[in-house]
Design a protein around this motif. Sequence first.
Motif, short mmCIF file in Angstrom:
data_model
loop_
_atom_site.label_atom_id
_atom_site.label_comp_id
_atom_site.label_asym_id
_atom_site.label_seq_id
_atom_site.Cartn_x
_atom_site.Cartn_y
_atom_site.Cartn_z
N LYS A 146 0.83 -1.21 0.00
CA LYS A 146 0.00 0.00 0.00
C LYS A 146 0.86 1.26 0.00
CE LYS A 146 -3.48 2.58 2.43
NZ LYS A 146 -4.27 2.78 3.61
N LEU A 147 1.88 1.28 0.84
CA LEU A 147 2.75 2.46 0.92
C LEU A 147 3.49 2.70 -0.39
CD1 LEU A 147 4.09 1.90 4.53
CD2 LEU A 147 2.45 3.65 3.77
N PHE A 148 3.97 1.64 -1.03
CA PHE A 148 4.64 1.81 -2.32
C PHE A 148 3.66 2.34 -3.36
CE2 PHE A 148 5.51 0.33 -6.60
CZ PHE A 148 6.72 0.97 -6.82
N ASN A 149 2.47 1.78 -3.39
CA ASN A 149 1.48 2.21 -4.38
C ASN A 149 1.10 3.67 -4.21
OD1 ASN A 149 1.50 -0.26 -5.63
ND2 ASN A 149 -0.35 -0.99 -4.64
N CYS A 150 1.09 4.16 -2.98
CA CYS A 150 0.81 5.58 -2.75
C CYS A 150 1.93 6.45 -3.33
CB CYS A 150 0.64 5.85 -1.26
SG CYS A 150 -0.92 5.26 -0.59
N ALA A 151 3.17 6.04 -3.13
CA ALA A 151 4.30 6.79 -3.69
C ALA A 151 4.25 6.76 -5.22
CB ALA A 151 5.62 6.22 -3.19
N GLN A 152 3.99 5.59 -5.77
CA GLN A 152 3.95 5.43 -7.23
C GLN A 152 2.80 6.22 -7.84
OE1 GLN A 152 5.76 4.56 -9.54
NE2 GLN A 152 4.54 3.85 -11.24
N ARG A 153 1.63 6.15 -7.22
CA ARG A 153 0.45 6.81 -7.78
C ARG A 153 0.60 8.33 -7.75
NH1 ARG A 153 -1.73 7.48 -11.48
NH2 ARG A 153 -3.65 8.61 -11.46
N ARG A 197 3.74 14.35 -2.65
CA ARG A 197 4.24 14.23 -1.28
C ARG A 197 3.13 13.83 -0.33
NH1 ARG A 197 4.35 16.34 3.39
NH2 ARG A 197 3.00 18.08 2.88
N GLN A 198 1.99 14.48 -0.45
CA GLN A 198 0.86 14.16 0.44
C GLN A 198 0.35 12.75 0.19
OE1 GLN A 198 -0.73 18.73 0.96
NE2 GLN A 198 -2.00 17.35 -0.18
N TYR A 199 0.31 12.34 -1.06
CA TYR A 199 -0.15 10.98 -1.38
C TYR A 199 0.81 9.97 -0.74
CZ TYR A 199 -3.05 8.00 -4.42
OH TYR A 199 -3.97 7.11 -4.92
N ARG A 200 2.09 10.21 -0.90
CA ARG A 200 3.11 9.29 -0.37
C ARG A 200 3.09 9.25 1.16
NH1 ARG A 200 7.09 11.83 -2.31
NH2 ARG A 200 7.88 12.80 -0.42
N CYS A 201 2.95 10.41 1.79
CA CYS A 201 3.07 10.49 3.26
C CYS A 201 1.75 10.30 4.00
CB CYS A 201 3.66 11.84 3.65
SG CYS A 201 5.33 12.08 3.02
N ALA A 202 0.63 10.66 3.39
CA ALA A 202 -0.63 10.67 4.13
C ALA A 202 -1.73 9.83 3.48
CB ALA A 202 -1.11 12.10 4.31
N GLY A 203 -1.44 9.21 2.33
CA GLY A 203 -2.40 8.32 1.70
C GLY A 203 -3.34 9.01 0.74
N PRO A 204 -4.12 8.21 0.03
CA PRO A 204 -4.97 8.74 -1.04
C PRO A 204 -6.04 9.71 -0.56
CG PRO A 204 -5.39 6.40 -0.70
CD PRO A 204 -4.20 6.76 0.14
N GLU A 205 -6.55 9.52 0.65
CA GLU A 205 -7.61 10.40 1.13
C GLU A 205 -7.10 11.81 1.45
OE1 GLU A 205 -5.67 7.95 4.07
OE2 GLU A 205 -7.02 7.29 2.51
N ASN A 206 -5.80 11.98 1.56
CA ASN A 206 -5.21 13.28 1.91
C ASN A 206 -4.35 13.86 0.80
OD1 ASN A 206 -6.20 13.39 4.67
ND2 ASN A 206 -4.89 11.62 4.98
#
Length: 161
Positions: free
Chosen positions: A69-76, A119-128
């Motif tokens: 999940k964390l990798f996918n947030c960074a990639q997305r 940055r926000q996607y990577r650090c705080a997830g898709p909802e943020n």
Amino acid sequence: MATVLDLLPAEYGFVALAVIASTVTVVLQGGSVMEARKLYKVPYPDMYATVIEVDGKKYTNAKDPESAKLFNCAQRGHQNALESHYYNLVLAVTGGLAAPVAAAGSLIVATIGFREYARQYRCAGPENRNNKLALCKYIGLLGLLGSNFYLAYVLLASKLH
């Protein structure tokens, strides 16, 4: 003998600098994805980490399901910048013909938004991912569209009169 450069507005250099800054920013974002790939152990050539569940047990190509999940947030977050970078560049280059300072400034504002979104996607997830400065990507896009509408107006008005 005149060159194409002689035909460009004097401030068009700002557009070139904004294009460079935007491109460097997107390339550097790729570096954070490479770091995440190593950290979360997602192998090449997989673009995203996958998690499948079979008989209640989770399997992943990452270190573990949470790492996936964390990798996918960074990639997305980075992928989003890549998906929109090309049309922002085109809008800056064309809109800059009529409004170079506005187009360059708008591209910089959009680039700040792309960087913050990732940055926000990577650090705080898709909802943020779309909080605060990330919204600059939309403001920058509006400015780029405005400079292109102005270019269209200038060109059409000169031909219609």
